[in-house]
Motif scaffolding. Structure first.
Motif, short mmCIF file in Angstrom:
data_model
loop_
_atom_site.label_atom_id
_atom_site.label_comp_id
_atom_site.label_asym_id
_atom_site.label_seq_id
_atom_site.Cartn_x
_atom_site.Cartn_y
_atom_site.Cartn_z
N LEU A 54 -4.77 79.18 25.18
CA LEU A 54 -3.88 78.61 24.17
C LEU A 54 -2.64 78.01 24.82
O LEU A 54 -2.20 76.91 24.47
CB LEU A 54 -3.49 79.68 23.15
CG LEU A 54 -2.44 79.28 22.10
CD1 LEU A 54 -2.95 78.12 21.26
CD2 LEU A 54 -2.08 80.47 21.23
N LYS A 55 -2.05 78.73 25.76
CA LYS A 55 -0.84 78.28 26.42
C LYS A 55 -1.07 76.98 27.19
O LYS A 55 -0.23 76.07 27.16
CB LYS A 55 -0.31 79.35 27.36
CG LYS A 55 1.00 79.00 28.08
CD LYS A 55 1.47 80.14 28.96
CE LYS A 55 2.79 79.79 29.64
NZ LYS A 55 2.65 78.64 30.57
N ASP A 60 1.45 73.76 28.00
CA ASP A 60 1.38 73.03 29.27
C ASP A 60 0.80 71.63 29.13
O ASP A 60 0.85 70.84 30.07
CB ASP A 60 0.54 73.82 30.29
CG ASP A 60 1.12 75.21 30.55
OD1 ASP A 60 2.31 75.41 30.25
OD2 ASP A 60 0.38 76.08 31.05
N GLY A 61 0.22 71.33 27.96
CA GLY A 61 -0.32 69.99 27.73
C GLY A 61 -1.56 69.66 28.51
O GLY A 61 -1.88 68.49 28.76
N VAL A 62 -2.32 70.69 28.93
CA VAL A 62 -3.55 70.45 29.68
C VAL A 62 -4.64 69.96 28.73
O VAL A 62 -4.74 70.43 27.59
CB VAL A 62 -3.99 71.74 30.40
CG1 VAL A 62 -5.31 71.53 31.15
CG2 VAL A 62 -2.91 72.21 31.36
N THR A 66 -10.52 70.23 30.00
CA THR A 66 -10.22 70.94 31.24
C THR A 66 -10.12 72.44 30.99
O THR A 66 -10.61 73.26 31.76
CB THR A 66 -8.91 70.42 31.85
OG1 THR A 66 -9.05 69.01 32.11
CG2 THR A 66 -8.58 71.14 33.15
N VAL A 67 -9.46 72.80 29.87
CA VAL A 67 -9.32 74.21 29.52
C VAL A 67 -10.68 74.82 29.22
O VAL A 67 -10.96 75.97 29.61
CB VAL A 67 -8.37 74.38 28.32
CG1 VAL A 67 -8.30 75.83 27.87
CG2 VAL A 67 -6.97 73.88 28.68
N LYS A 68 -11.56 74.08 28.57
CA LYS A 68 -12.91 74.57 28.30
C LYS A 68 -13.64 74.88 29.61
O LYS A 68 -14.33 75.89 29.74
CB LYS A 68 -13.70 73.54 27.49
CG LYS A 68 -13.27 73.41 26.04
CD LYS A 68 -14.11 72.35 25.35
CE LYS A 68 -13.69 72.16 23.90
NZ LYS A 68 -14.47 71.09 23.23
N THR A 263 -11.00 59.63 26.34
CA THR A 263 -11.14 59.27 27.74
C THR A 263 -10.41 60.30 28.59
O THR A 263 -9.45 60.92 28.13
CB THR A 263 -10.55 57.87 28.03
OG1 THR A 263 -9.17 57.87 27.67
CG2 THR A 263 -11.28 56.80 27.25
N LYS A 264 -10.86 60.48 29.82
CA LYS A 264 -10.21 61.42 30.73
C LYS A 264 -8.81 60.92 31.06
O LYS A 264 -8.61 59.74 31.33
CB LYS A 264 -11.04 61.57 32.00
CG LYS A 264 -10.57 62.72 32.89
CD LYS A 264 -11.51 62.91 34.07
CE LYS A 264 -11.08 64.10 34.92
NZ LYS A 264 -12.02 64.32 36.06
N PHE A 265 -7.86 61.83 31.03
CA PHE A 265 -6.44 61.53 31.29
C PHE A 265 -5.86 60.57 30.25
O PHE A 265 -4.81 59.97 30.46
CB PHE A 265 -6.24 60.93 32.69
CG PHE A 265 -6.70 61.81 33.81
CD1 PHE A 265 -6.22 63.11 33.94
CD2 PHE A 265 -7.64 61.35 34.73
CE1 PHE A 265 -6.66 63.94 34.99
CE2 PHE A 265 -8.08 62.16 35.77
CZ PHE A 265 -7.59 63.45 35.88
#
Length: 420
Positions: A54-55, A60-62, A66-68, A263-265
């Motif tokens: 969650l954080k 952190d805006g990730v 990526t988090v998955k 899209t990525k990024f």
């Protein structure tokens, strides 16, 4: 066994009330769809890991994808913990008994047995260490003995002017080296399919696979987009596509922030869509088969071009199952190159094909700029990898031809007359 679930996270706030038990939605924070969360075999959640996910997304805006990916690695770690019945905070005095050391040993055994690539093992231990650093910063863990030893690794490289430089990177005693990159590989360590293998695969999927999987792969091969990009294309995006003013036979499809196509990024640009593929996708969009899936979908997903048989959007789990079945069926049908095929290799195939064409008609800088734009690369260095790959492949082909010519007579030589 633990479980990796994806939830719809909606933040709530305690509200003023007479009994003090009222809650209301926090309208200042947006909800998060498909936030990954880990649950133990007992049904209890892993709060420290789940808060980390969650954080990373909210604070952190990730990127959520990526988090998955990070949580999938942590989920594999949770399976290991359940199997050996150890707590994730187990750090006794004996080094070899510490939980992270044992997990590293487990990963190395999987590499040696051929059940895990060293690139995956390297990424997995790195993700687990990221989580432990987070837990340590927030005092969620306080082991009496060190979890690992930090060290600095010097990485030599050459700058744009040709001068040798050294980059220092932090590492740990738990790191696993990725030793699979023999030869030149492309972004994400992938290899493209040859044109012949691509044709054989699409011929097979047209005949044996579902129409959805066939179109997903075809779009990957002829557009070069990532799976997350292809599966977020909506019908209105296709209908809004405009003819490319410079390239006959192609349409432009806007993608990135503001279009609904991920899209990525969050790179923004235009996908090059061949006219024949656009016509085929629009035909499928209004087919009876897809409309049945649309009827089962939630209102927010109904205009998505690709939906599962249950009306859900395609996710990483659904595509993993599809690709596992495809690899098995195609390998049994004699397509041996499919034994380790990944969907993302459609992108590597497209990039190689496009770069070969551009290098044949223009300069290297112009070719790199064109392919970089077409493939939504954030950095030119990623695109330049395709130039190096093509040059390396060309060198191998020339060497193989010379080798074959030099030794072609060996198969008919009379070895009784041979003298050293």
């Amino acid at each position: 066994m633990p479980k990796l679930a994806y939830i719809r996270f909606q933040p709530w706030l305690e509200a003023a009330s007479d009994d003090g038990n009222a809650w209301e939605r926090d309208v200042n924070h947006l909800h998060i769809d498909r936030l990954p969360q880990i649950f133990w075999n007992s049904g209890e959640g892993w709060p420290e890991a789940n808060y980390w996910a969650l954080k990373k997304v909210s604070d952190d805006g990730v990127d959520l994808e990526t988090v998955k990916s990070l949580m999938k690695h942590l989920f594999a770690y949770s399976e290991f913990l359940e199997k050996i019945k150890l707590d994730w905070r187990h750090f006794p005095i004996r080094m070899e008994d510490r939980v992270l050391v044992r997990f590293r040993g487990h990963l190395i055994k999987q590499i040696k047995s051929g059940n895990l690539r060293s690139s995956t093992a390297s990424a997995r231990i790195h993700a687990v260490i990221q989580f432990y650093r987070h837990a340590d910063e927030l005092d969620l863990i306080a082991p009496e003995y060190p979890m690992w030893r930090d060290k600095n690794v010097a990485i030599p490289f050459f700058d744009a002017a040709g001068f040798k430089r050294t980059l220092t990177r932090a590492s740990t005693s738990l790191a696993i080296k990725n030793r699979t990159h023999l030869g030149t590989k492309l972004e994400d360590g992938l290899q493209p399919l040859s044109e012949q293998h691509m044709r054989e695969l699409l011929t097979f999927t047209l005949r044996e696979a579902s129409e959805e999987l066939h179109l997903l792969l075809t779009t990957g091969f002829f557009v070069g987009a990532r799976f997350e990009t292809i599966t977020t294309i909506r019908i209105e995006n296709l209908e809004a596509a405009l003819p490319d003013p410079y390239i006959k036979g192609f349409h432009q499809l806007n993608a990135g922030p503001g279009t609904g196509i991920q899209t990525k990024f969050d790179v923004q640009g235009r996908l090059l869509l061949p006219d024949f593929l656009l016509a085929e996708l629009l035909r499928y969009a209004y087919s009876t088969q897809r409309l049945k899936r649309e009827a089962r979908a939630s209102p927010s997903d109904r205009s998505l071009l690709f939906l599962t048989s249950r009306g859900n959007r395609y996710g990483s789990n659904s595509v993993s199952r599809l690709m596992t079945d495809l690899r098995r069926d195609a390998s049994r049908a004699g397509l041996k190159f499919m034994s380790r095929f990944k969907f993302h290799e459609t992108r590597a195939t497209y990039g190689t094909w496009l770069m070969k064409i551009m290098l044949g008609i223009t300069s290297v800088p112009t070719a790199i700029e064109f392919v970089k734009s077409a493939m939504f690369h954030k950095h030119e260095s990623t695109t330049f990898g395709y130039v190096k790959f093509i040059e390396s492949s060309k060198g191998k082909e020339q060497a193989a031809a010379a080798f074959s010519e030099a030794f072609s007579g060996l198969t008919v030589r009379n070895w009784d007359d041979f003298h050293a």
